[in-house]
Design a protein around this motif. Structure first.
Motif, PDB file in Angstrom:
ATOM      1  N   GLY A  71      53.554   6.039 -24.893  1.00 11.80           N
ATOM      2  CA  GLY A  71      52.026   5.849 -24.768  1.00 11.80           C
ATOM      3  C   GLY A  71      51.657   6.333 -23.232  1.00 11.80           C
ATOM      4  N   LEU A  72      49.947   5.912 -23.106  1.00 12.43           N
ATOM      5  CA  LEU A  72      49.806   6.569 -21.744  1.00 12.43           C
ATOM      6  C   LEU A  72      49.196   5.330 -21.509  1.00 12.43           C
ATOM      7  N   ARG A  73      49.439   4.855 -20.190  1.00 13.36           N
ATOM      8  CA  ARG A  73      49.154   3.533 -19.359  1.00 13.36           C
ATOM      9  C   ARG A  73      48.337   3.852 -18.273  1.00 13.36           C
ATOM     10  N   ILE A  74      47.509   3.078 -18.000  1.00 11.77           N
ATOM     11  CA  ILE A  74      46.716   3.379 -17.040  1.00 11.77           C
ATOM     12  C   ILE A  74      46.311   2.204 -16.365  1.00 11.77           C
ATOM     13  N   LEU A  75      46.603   1.882 -15.045  1.00  8.37           N
ATOM     14  CA  LEU A  75      46.326   0.567 -14.028  1.00  8.37           C
ATOM     15  C   LEU A  75      45.387   0.544 -12.969  1.00  8.37           C
ATOM     16  N   GLU A  90      39.633  11.265 -17.792  1.00  6.17           N
ATOM     17  CA  GLU A  90      39.849  12.840 -18.756  1.00  6.17           C
ATOM     18  C   GLU A  90      41.320  12.239 -18.911  1.00  6.17           C
ATOM     19  N   LEU A  91      42.433  12.026 -18.683  1.00  5.83           N
ATOM     20  CA  LEU A  91      43.455  11.783 -18.958  1.00  5.83           C
ATOM     21  C   LEU A  91      43.767  10.656 -20.179  1.00  5.83           C
ATOM     22  N   ALA A  92      42.923   9.895 -20.584  1.00 11.08           N
ATOM     23  CA  ALA A  92      42.672   9.217 -21.654  1.00 11.08           C
ATOM     24  C   ALA A  92      41.831   9.751 -22.515  1.00 11.08           C
ATOM     25  N   ARG A  93      41.241  10.705 -22.023  1.00 12.57           N
ATOM     26  CA  ARG A  93      40.434  11.491 -23.116  1.00 12.57           C
ATOM     27  C   ARG A  93      41.615  12.533 -23.794  1.00 12.57           C
ATOM     28  N   ARG A  94      42.395  13.458 -23.298  1.00  9.96           N
ATOM     29  CA  ARG A  94      43.146  14.401 -23.571  1.00  9.96           C
ATOM     30  C   ARG A  94      44.408  14.665 -24.078  1.00  9.96           C
ATOM     31  N   ARG A  95      44.924  12.780 -23.678  1.00 15.57           N
ATOM     32  CA  ARG A  95      46.061  12.134 -25.029  1.00 15.57           C
ATOM     33  C   ARG A  95      46.674  12.120 -26.256  1.00 15.57           C
ATOM     34  N   PRO A  96      47.240  13.701 -25.704  1.00 18.97           N
ATOM     35  CA  PRO A  96      47.253  14.118 -27.154  1.00 18.97           C
ATOM     36  C   PRO A  96      47.969  13.097 -28.384  1.00 18.97           C
ATOM     37  N   ALA A  97      48.471  12.309 -28.514  1.00 23.59           N
ATOM     38  CA  ALA A  97      49.308  10.955 -29.381  1.00 23.59           C
ATOM     39  C   ALA A  97      49.578  10.150 -28.075  1.00 23.59           C
ATOM     40  N   VAL A 102      45.933   2.823 -23.250  1.00 24.92           N
ATOM     41  CA  VAL A 102      45.947   1.217 -22.338  1.00 24.92           C
ATOM     42  C   VAL A 102      45.517   1.467 -21.001  1.00 24.92           C
ATOM     43  N   VAL A 103      44.267   1.074 -21.036  1.00 21.41           N
ATOM     44  CA  VAL A 103      43.561   1.053 -19.791  1.00 21.41           C
ATOM     45  C   VAL A 103      43.543  -0.040 -19.661  1.00 21.41           C
ATOM     46  N   GLU A 104      44.290  -0.461 -18.588  1.00 26.04           N
ATOM     47  CA  GLU A 104      43.986  -2.475 -17.703  1.00 26.04           C
ATOM     48  C   GLU A 104      43.148  -1.813 -16.416  1.00 26.04           C
ATOM     49  N   ASP A 105      42.156  -2.510 -16.734  1.00 22.42           N
ATOM     50  CA  ASP A 105      40.897  -2.935 -15.359  1.00 22.42           C
ATOM     51  C   ASP A 105      41.000  -4.263 -15.027  1.00 22.42           C
ATOM     52  N   PRO A 106      42.093  -4.956 -14.043  1.00 23.32           N
ATOM     53  CA  PRO A 106      41.948  -5.993 -13.954  1.00 23.32           C
ATOM     54  C   PRO A 106      40.582  -6.747 -13.338  1.00 23.32           C
ATOM     55  N   PHE A 107      39.498  -5.274 -12.441  1.00 24.04           N
ATOM     56  CA  PHE A 107      38.347  -6.113 -12.171  1.00 24.04           C
ATOM     57  C   PHE A 107      37.391  -5.508 -13.123  1.00 24.04           C
ATOM     58  N   LEU A 141      37.852   3.407 -27.001  1.00 22.87           N
ATOM     59  CA  LEU A 141      38.995   2.171 -26.585  1.00 22.87           C
ATOM     60  C   LEU A 141      38.840   0.217 -27.068  1.00 22.87           C
ATOM     61  N   THR A 142      38.733   0.016 -27.441  1.00 25.31           N
ATOM     62  CA  THR A 142      38.560  -1.391 -27.553  1.00 25.31           C
ATOM     63  C   THR A 142      38.772  -2.486 -26.838  1.00 25.31           C
ATOM     64  N   PRO A 143      38.232  -2.886 -26.191  1.00 22.48           N
ATOM     65  CA  PRO A 143      38.516  -4.611 -25.220  1.00 22.48           C
ATOM     66  C   PRO A 143      38.895  -5.673 -25.739  1.00 22.48           C
ATOM     67  N   ARG A 144      40.135  -6.101 -24.529  1.00 23.56           N
ATOM     68  CA  ARG A 144      39.943  -7.518 -24.828  1.00 23.56           C
ATOM     69  C   ARG A 144      40.022  -7.977 -23.867  1.00 23.56           C
ATOM     70  N   ARG A 145      40.074  -9.414 -23.769  1.00 21.56           N
ATOM     71  CA  ARG A 145      40.124 -10.319 -22.129  1.00 21.56           C
ATOM     72  C   ARG A 145      40.912 -11.406 -21.926  1.00 21.56           C
ATOM     73  N   LEU A 146      42.213 -11.262 -20.551  1.00 17.17           N
ATOM     74  CA  LEU A 146      42.928 -11.648 -20.726  1.00 17.17           C
ATOM     75  C   LEU A 146      43.199 -12.395 -19.429  1.00 17.17           C
ATOM     76  N   PRO A 147      43.807 -13.586 -19.465  1.00 18.06           N
ATOM     77  CA  PRO A 147      43.226 -14.254 -18.095  1.00 18.06           C
ATOM     78  C   PRO A 147      44.903 -13.937 -16.943  1.00 18.06           C
ATOM     79  N   VAL A 148      43.648 -12.977 -15.899  1.00 14.26           N
ATOM     80  CA  VAL A 148      45.030 -13.219 -14.516  1.00 14.26           C
ATOM     81  C   VAL A 148      45.133 -14.665 -14.295  1.00 14.26           C
ATOM     82  N   MET A 149      46.487 -14.922 -14.113  1.00 11.06           N
ATOM     83  CA  MET A 149      47.130 -15.991 -13.162  1.00 11.06           C
ATOM     84  C   MET A 149      48.135 -16.055 -11.915  1.00 11.06           C
TER      85      MET A 149
END
Length: 255
Positions: A55-59, A75-82, A86-91, A101-109
């Motif tokens: 897959g495609l991982r964006i941080l 655009e990278l996420a939009r044009r991913r063919p298959a 995952v877009v990881e947004d610490p901020f 895409l669907t969000p979920r929240r995870l604690p950064v420790m």
């Protein structure tokens, strides 16, 4: 789902968040280079472009990516063919809902240097070793893929998620836990500059509630110096709380 915006994170915690983010970028850089995947860097983000299973991982690297970086990562996420995106947004600073895409929240420790209390509840039958051989690395990989789990790497194929060349990567260590001689758990650590990160702390289902995770984390604390960061799943947070980790913020992961 309302996210805590970047400007709501106090300055001291923002410093810790940047340390954690930089370490995560070091992990994904190491994985991209050892897996042979495309690695793309911009001031505001880093992306790893794998095959359909990877897959495609964006941080995100910045709480305020500029307009060009934001347009490019979108655009990278939009044009991913298959494959998974995952877009990881610490901020918690971007909104990827328009891409489906669907969000979920995870604690950064983070845990700052301090003595660790003895693992008094860890059974004497549990042993944790630092991985030194390719066969041990393959065992760690199998545990992580099947036990964490990593669904996009299933069915398991050796060397796909954790290549053997990762053993040669400076700053990367793998830990393997056994219980009564059986493989029971594993994790990976990355040390980059003054901070270390812990990833994929895994206990196989048949060995859970037997002190495996605590034994792994004590081995990590004994082997690492300086601040240690991680992103916790809900089930693991009480363990990390008990070991002196503090929650910096809750990152938003879009998938």
């Amino acid at each position: 789902m309302t996210a805590e915006p970047a400007h709501a994170v106090p300055a001291m915690r923002m410093t810790s968040l940047h340390l954690a983010t930089r370490n995560a970028a070091a992990l994904w850089t190491a994985l991209a280079e050892t897996r042979g995947h495309g690695l793309f860097r911009r001031p505001g983000f880093v992306s790893v472009d794998g095959n359909e299973r990877n897959g495609l991982r964006i941080l995100l690297l910045s709480p305020e990516p500029d307009a060009d970086d934001l347009a490019e990562l979108t655009e990278l996420a939009r044009r991913r063919p298959a494959g998974q995106v995952v877009v990881e947004d610490p901020f918690s600073s971007v909104d990827m809902s328009d891409l489906g895409l669907t969000p979920r929240r995870l604690p950064v420790m983070i845990r700052h240097p301090a003595p660790a209390s003895a693992p008094s509840t860890t059974p004497s039958t549990v042993q944790v070793d630092r991985v030194e051989s390719g066969d041990q690395l393959e065992t760690v990989e199998r545990i992580v893929v099947n036990g964490f789990p990593l669904p996009n790497f299933q069915p398991y194929r050796p060397g796909e998620a954790v290549p053997r060349s990762l053993l040669e990567r400076q700053g990367v260590d793998l830990f393997l836990a056994t219980r009564d001689g059986a493989h029971a758990g594993a994790c990976i650590t990355v040390t980059d500059a003054e901070v270390s990160g812990v990833y994929w702390v895994t206990t196989l289902p048949e060995h859970r509630s037997r002190g495996i995770g605590r034994a792994l984390m004590h081995a990590v604390l004994e082997n690492l110096r300086g601040p240690i960061t991680l992103t916790s799943a809900t089930a693991g947070k009480p363990l990390y709380d008990s070991l002196g980790f503090d929650t910096v913020t809750r990152a938003t992961w879009w998938a």
